[in-house]
Write a protein that holds these residues in place. Structure first.
Motif, mmCIF file in Angstrom:
data_model
loop_
_atom_site.group_PDB
_atom_site.id
_atom_site.type_symbol
_atom_site.label_atom_id
_atom_site.label_comp_id
_atom_site.label_asym_id
_atom_site.label_seq_id
_atom_site.Cartn_x
_atom_site.Cartn_y
_atom_site.Cartn_z
ATOM 1 N N MET A 172 0.810 -1.222 0.000
ATOM 2 C CA MET A 172 0.000 0.000 0.000
ATOM 3 C C MET A 172 0.845 1.275 0.000
ATOM 4 O O MET A 172 0.446 2.298 0.553
ATOM 5 N N LEU A 173 1.997 1.229 -0.631
ATOM 6 C CA LEU A 173 2.838 2.419 -0.721
ATOM 7 C C LEU A 173 2.087 3.588 -1.346
ATOM 8 O O LEU A 173 2.262 4.746 -0.945
ATOM 9 N N HIS A 174 1.249 3.299 -2.332
ATOM 10 C CA HIS A 174 0.527 4.374 -3.012
ATOM 11 C C HIS A 174 -0.404 5.130 -2.068
ATOM 12 O O HIS A 174 -0.598 6.340 -2.214
ATOM 13 N N ILE A 175 -0.962 4.430 -1.062
ATOM 14 C CA ILE A 175 -1.814 5.094 -0.079
ATOM 15 C C ILE A 175 -0.964 5.992 0.815
ATOM 16 O O ILE A 175 -1.339 7.131 1.130
ATOM 17 N N SER A 225 12.111 -4.002 -1.689
ATOM 18 C CA SER A 225 12.025 -2.582 -1.332
ATOM 19 C C SER A 225 11.909 -1.745 -2.597
ATOM 20 O O SER A 225 12.162 -2.219 -3.720
ATOM 21 N N GLN A 226 11.570 -0.462 -2.422
ATOM 22 C CA GLN A 226 11.470 0.429 -3.567
ATOM 23 C C GLN A 226 12.813 0.571 -4.277
ATOM 24 O O GLN A 226 12.883 0.578 -5.503
ATOM 25 N N ALA A 227 13.884 0.666 -3.493
ATOM 26 C CA ALA A 227 15.210 0.790 -4.106
ATOM 27 C C ALA A 227 15.548 -0.461 -4.914
ATOM 28 O O ALA A 227 16.070 -0.374 -6.035
ATOM 29 N N GLN A 228 15.229 -1.624 -4.358
ATOM 30 C CA GLN A 228 15.496 -2.878 -5.073
ATOM 31 C C GLN A 228 14.628 -2.998 -6.322
ATOM 32 O O GLN A 228 15.080 -3.476 -7.363
ATOM 33 N N LEU A 229 13.375 -2.534 -6.212
ATOM 34 C CA LEU A 229 12.473 -2.615 -7.358
ATOM 35 C C LEU A 229 12.957 -1.741 -8.499
ATOM 36 O O LEU A 229 12.954 -2.158 -9.664
ATOM 37 N N SER A 266 2.541 -0.550 -10.084
ATOM 38 C CA SER A 266 3.866 -1.008 -10.504
ATOM 39 C C SER A 266 4.059 -0.824 -12.004
ATOM 40 O O SER A 266 5.164 -0.535 -12.471
ATOM 41 N N MET A 267 2.981 -0.982 -12.758
ATOM 42 C CA MET A 267 3.051 -0.780 -14.201
ATOM 43 C C MET A 267 3.419 0.660 -14.523
ATOM 44 O O MET A 267 4.266 0.926 -15.387
#
Length: 385
Positions: A14-17, A258-262, A290-291
């Protein structure tokens, strides 16, 4: 003061939230949650945890098993939550998500100030084949002031349920494009194409279609690899399917990253897959976060004509779209694309430009703030068409 109700603040996906709440500047957000998770990942101070009542599971059993209806909070719980709202001097209550708002219908009715509800995709059609659930959803939609949806397709689905078009507003996912560097990809000359998909490992993400298409692609380009990042209930099944298809060594499942890894994964990949499809329970996509991040990073995206995806991707220009659950069509599209790398380069650039124009976070946050002000008292007609 805006109070945001999140049953769980927040699940890893839920990072977007979190981005949406913490980017607000013209209003002051406070959070109410039933439970707090991932506090280090999502730091936030202004949060009140109101746990489930001692009778919660008994009430839930009564509603679901005896009445075949969605459970709703008790009068005591309503009084507790109204007290939290009043102490916070809230002007608006923003409920994430639609299926949670159904349980909070007694609160929406009891609190005198406006409520707003967000629908993101999974919370639109699930269980609505059951008359009691459909009726409760319609009652909730009638009770709230505004209904925010991630895509036009979700808005049309809610109108079919019975929601007034005058209440519906488009609230796109906000992507921090300035934090996602665009990189021009160098296409492999040795056929070692690197595919990636990042999502919850659930049915609507079309992961079986991804595996089938990749298996066929890899038969032509055996040095190719496919990374599926994320967690979910289908992980073991997908791993077994990859082995059955003979691509177990070429497909990796690193789990939640994680976001950095992604972003590093995106930057070392060549193609992003996301062939979403409607789940058996009616679960569907808004616009996958993610898209959008993959597009912003410069990855060409291959997806489906599903949900809100066509609102983000123009087929053949900013991405490639095929029919849902059609692994043959996806395979053909991939094989054609890698044979014309100049077209892939153009799609990657156009995709990044599209995200910047339609989903940039600052603009989307300002739009959300405008909706809050509208809910408080504006008479402006911005009805959904």
């Amino acid at each position: 003061m805006v109070v945001c109700y999140c049953a769980t603040f927040l699940k890893p996906e839920m990072l977007h939230i979190y981005r949406q709440i913490t980017s607000l500047t013209r209003v002051s957000p406070v959070v109410i949650a039933q439970k707090r998770e991932e506090a280090e990942r999502y730091p936030f101070d202004r949060i009140t945890v109101v746990g489930k009542s001692a009778m919660h599971f008994a009430r839930r059993f009564w509603f679901k098993q005896i009445r075949a209806a969605p459970w709703q909070i008790s009068k005591r719980e309503v009084n507790t939550l109204v007290g939290v709202l009043e102490n916070a001097q809230a002007k608006v209550l923003h409920i994430y998500f639609g299926h949670i708002a159904v349980h909070l219908l007694p609160l929406i009715r009891a609190w005198e100030k406006p409520s707003v509800v967000s629908f993101h995709g999974a919370d639109v059609m699930v269980d609505l084949e059951k008359p009691a659930y459909r009726a409760a959803t319609k009652q909730m939609l009638e009770a709230v002031r505004l209904v925010l949806v991630r895509s036009e397709s979700l808005g049309h689905a809610l109108i079919e349920i019975g929601c007034s078009a005058q209440k519906i507003r488009i609230q796109r996912t906000g992507i921090p494009v300035d934090e996602i560097p665009f990189r021009i990809r160098v296409w492999p000359g040795d056929g070692a194409w690197k595919f990636v998909q990042a999502c919850r490992l659930i049915e609507k993400k079309g992961l079986t279609t991804s595996l089938l298409a990749f298996a066929k692609f890899a038969s032509r380009y055996p040095q190719s690899t496919f990374t599926i990042a994320g967690e979910g209930p289908l992980r073991s099944e997908l791993e077994a399917r990859a082995s059955e298809l003979g691509i177990g060594d070429e497909v990796s499942f690193p789990g939640f990253v994680s976001q950095a890894q992604l972003r590093e994964l995106f930057h070392r990949s060549h193609i992003f897959l996301h062939p979403s499809e409607r789940g058996a329970d009616g679960n569907q996509e808004g616009v996958p976060n993610s898209m959008l991040e993959a597009m912003a990073s410069g990855l060409p995206v291959f997806a489906t004509e599903h949900g809100g995806i066509p609102e983000a991707i123009e087929h053949g220009k900013s991405g490639i779209l095929v029919r849902e659950s059609d692994d043959d069509a996806l395979t053909r599209a991939l094989l054609d694309a890698v044979a014309h790398p100049d077209q892939l380069t153009a799609i990657a650039r156009n995709g990044a430009d599209s995200v910047r124009q339609k989903f940039e976070q600052t603009a989307q946050t300002r739009t959300l703030e405008d909706y809050y002000f509208e809910a408080i008292g504006s008479k402006q007609d911005r009805s959904f068409r």
